[in-house]
Scaffold this active site. Structure first.
Site, PDB file in Angstrom:
ATOM      1  N   LYS A 111      57.908  40.937  34.393  1.00 34.80           N
ATOM      2  CA  LYS A 111      57.436  40.755  35.801  1.00 34.80           C
ATOM      3  C   LYS A 111      58.693  40.385  36.720  1.00 34.80           C
ATOM      4  CE  LYS A 111      52.648  40.583  35.248  1.00 34.80           C
ATOM      5  NZ  LYS A 111      51.247  40.215  35.414  1.00 34.80           N
ATOM      6  N   LYS A 192      51.314  49.949  30.308  1.00 37.38           N
ATOM      7  CA  LYS A 192      49.988  49.468  30.110  1.00 37.38           C
ATOM      8  C   LYS A 192      49.102  49.868  31.668  1.00 37.38           C
ATOM      9  CE  LYS A 192      48.551  45.138  31.341  1.00 37.38           C
ATOM     10  NZ  LYS A 192      48.435  43.707  31.392  1.00 37.38           N
ATOM     11  N   LYS A 195      46.507  46.194  36.849  1.00 34.36           N
ATOM     12  CA  LYS A 195      45.590  46.283  38.021  1.00 34.36           C
ATOM     13  C   LYS A 195      46.651  46.190  39.167  1.00 34.36           C
ATOM     14  CE  LYS A 195      43.806  41.925  36.998  1.00 34.36           C
ATOM     15  NZ  LYS A 195      44.682  40.855  36.906  1.00 34.36           N
TER      16      LYS A 195
HETATM   17  P1  ATP Z   1      47.874  43.031  35.359  1.00 38.02           P
HETATM   18  O1  ATP Z   1      49.033  42.957  34.178  1.00 38.02           O
HETATM   19  O2  ATP Z   1      47.076  44.329  34.909  1.00 38.02           O
HETATM   20  O3  ATP Z   1      47.778  42.455  36.713  1.00 38.02           O
HETATM   21  P2  ATP Z   1      46.498  41.176  33.521  1.00 38.02           P
HETATM   22  O4  ATP Z   1      47.227  41.396  32.173  1.00 38.02           O
HETATM   23  O5  ATP Z   1      47.016  40.001  34.372  1.00 38.02           O
HETATM   24  O6  ATP Z   1      46.754  42.333  34.624  1.00 38.02           O
HETATM   25  P3  ATP Z   1      43.884  40.416  33.471  1.00 38.02           P
HETATM   26  O7  ATP Z   1      43.057  41.335  34.211  1.00 38.02           O
HETATM   27  O8  ATP Z   1      44.014  38.964  33.936  1.00 38.02           O
HETATM   28  O9  ATP Z   1      45.084  41.343  33.394  1.00 38.02           O
HETATM   29  O10 ATP Z   1      43.710  40.481  32.038  1.00 38.02           O
HETATM   30  C1  ATP Z   1      42.405  40.207  31.597  1.00 38.02           C
HETATM   31  C2  ATP Z   1      42.504  40.613  30.074  1.00 38.02           C
HETATM   32  O11 ATP Z   1      42.345  42.042  29.966  1.00 38.02           O
HETATM   33  C3  ATP Z   1      43.588  39.916  29.390  1.00 38.02           C
HETATM   34  O12 ATP Z   1      43.060  39.587  28.120  1.00 38.02           O
HETATM   35  C4  ATP Z   1      44.490  41.264  29.212  1.00 38.02           C
HETATM   36  O13 ATP Z   1      45.247  41.106  27.965  1.00 38.02           O
HETATM   37  C5  ATP Z   1      43.544  42.268  29.003  1.00 38.02           C
HETATM   38  N1  ATP Z   1      44.112  43.604  29.685  1.00 38.02           N
HETATM   39  C6  ATP Z   1      44.531  43.787  30.768  1.00 38.02           C
HETATM   40  N2  ATP Z   1      44.959  45.094  30.797  1.00 38.02           N
HETATM   41  C7  ATP Z   1      44.718  45.646  29.873  1.00 38.02           C
HETATM   42  C8  ATP Z   1      45.023  46.890  29.248  1.00 38.02           C
HETATM   43  N3  ATP Z   1      45.474  47.934  30.147  1.00 38.02           N
HETATM   44  N4  ATP Z   1      44.693  47.261  27.900  1.00 38.02           N
HETATM   45  C9  ATP Z   1      43.990  46.104  27.041  1.00 38.02           C
HETATM   46  N5  ATP Z   1      43.733  44.927  27.498  1.00 38.02           N
HETATM   47  C10 ATP Z   1      44.410  44.783  28.966  1.00 38.02           C
END
Ligand code: ATP
Ligand code: LTN
Length: 326
Positions: A111, A192, A195
């Site tokens: 990031k 991945k 969001k």
């Molecule tokens: P991003 O990087 O999308 O902003 P994040 O990792 O901060 O997201 P969160 O929404 O806070 O995402 O994650 C909630 C949970 O969902 C976490 O346990 C994360 O590991 C999981 N998660 C998020 N995106 C994915 C994905 N594409 N595939 C599987 N698990 C996911």
């Protein structure tokens, strides 16, 4: 009863990845565990947030947890910033963490390399996450594969603290769902589904309408071989579609592979779209009934009360052991 604890950041709209990698695991486990699920709004401000949008998303997250099957009678549901002990313990844990181990966090490296104004908070983020987990003596932390390293850091911090000051924290374990543990971007299946990505064409948001969902899946990037089988290295697009289908239907990837072995890509995409639409429209229907209801506030008030009580005890124990105060 063993405890599970997890959270999903309100830093963007929740996606199919958040559902499969995050919420649905807790839904499956809520009957067997004492379960905690919260909105890590303090984690969200590691990157700049619009205050109005942030507040909206916090409520949206809670409504989506409930709509996706989180049962308020089986879970403690709360907002991180409504419990000041998270930040309190986090400071103590920052002083228990070495620069070297914090610097090894892959998510920070990824990031921070993409941004200009990187905050100190983005760097210490995993330590606040350790605090979230250790405050409640969670046994297991259901997360997507990308968060495994952070839970391992929480373990290391807990072990070090216990060794220095005596037994204080439970050592947590990550719980990674085997099927669909990493849902990929439909347009860029080697990264991945996130969001916070700029290009939303490859991301399915939980509140996307049916037409948008179908369009995004039908235009998912695949390959030119024309054969359906699971091979994340050479066929990341097709493998991702198989993972999504398997995860949402609660079957193994092998079973999905077998089911679609004679399908062409168009028909596979159509079947995957039907499944995603079925699951998400059901969630949206429930979400619409919940989002403006007072039920959400009642649930959150209860969560605030229960968690403040638990966290207060833990922080007082920690402060006492390290010699704070009089
Ligand atoms: P991003 O990087 O999308 O902003 P994040 O990792 O901060 O997201 P969160 O929404 O806070 O995402 O994650 C909630 C949970 O969902 C976490 O346990 C994360 O590991 C999981 N998660 C998020 N995106 C994915 C994905 N594409 N595939 C599987 N698990 C996911
Ligand atoms: N870092 C996590 C969100 C999160 C979390 C937690 C998950 C913050 N605190 C405690 C589990 C336990 C993420 O980005 N998905």
């Amino acid at each position: 009863m063993k405890k599970i604890l997890t959270g999903l950041q309100p830093s963007g709209e929740l996606t199919l990845g958040s559902l499969i990698g995050g919420i649905s695991q807790t839904v499956k486990l809520q009957n067997e565990y004492e379960s905690y699920i919260f909105v890590p709004d303090m984690h969200a401000i590691t990157v700049r947030q619009d205050p109005k949008l942030l507040r909206e998303r916090i409520r949206k997250n809670v409504a989506l947890y409930l709509a996706a099957g989180i049962d308020p009678s089986k879970n403690i549901i709360y907002i991180q910033s409504e419990n000041l002990y998270h930040a309190n313990l986090s400071w103590v844990l920052e002083c228990t963490t070495y620069m070297g181990e914090a610097s090894r966090m892959t998510q920070f490296k990824e990031k921070s390399s993409k941004k200009d104004n990187v905050t100190v908070g983005l760097f210490t983020y995993p330590i606040l996450m350790a605090s979230d987990i250790l405050l409640y003596d969670a046994d297991y932390v259901p997360v997507g594969g990308d968060q495994k390293q952070h839970v391992e850091l929480a373990r290391d911090i807990a072990e070090r603290f216990n060794k220095t000051y005596g037994d204080t924290f439970k050592i947590p374990e990550p719980l990674i769902r085997d099927v669909g543990f990493r849902i990929m971007d439909l347009q860029n299946p080697s990264s991945k589904m996130s969001k916070s990505s700029e290009n939303t064409k490859g991301i399915i948001f939980l509140l996307d309408d049916e037409k948008t969902i179908r369009k995004k899946i039908m235009s998912a990037v695949t390959d030119s071989e024309g054969k359906v089988y699971y091979d994340t290295k050479n066929k990341p697009g097709i493998s991702n579609l198989l993972s999504i289908y398997a995860a949402l239907n609660d079957i193994s990837v092998e079973k999905a592979e077998e089911q679609f072995k004679d399908y062409n890509y168009g028909n596979l995409k159509k079947e995957v779209s039907d499944t995603v639409v079925r699951v998400l429209l059901d969630i949206q229907d429930k979400y619409n009934k919940l989002i403006n209801s007072s039920e959400i506030d009642e649930i959150l008030d209860r969560g605030r009360e229960v968690t403040n009580e638990i966290a207060k005890k833990k922080v007082e124990e920690v402060f006492d052991k390290i010699g704070f105060g009089r």
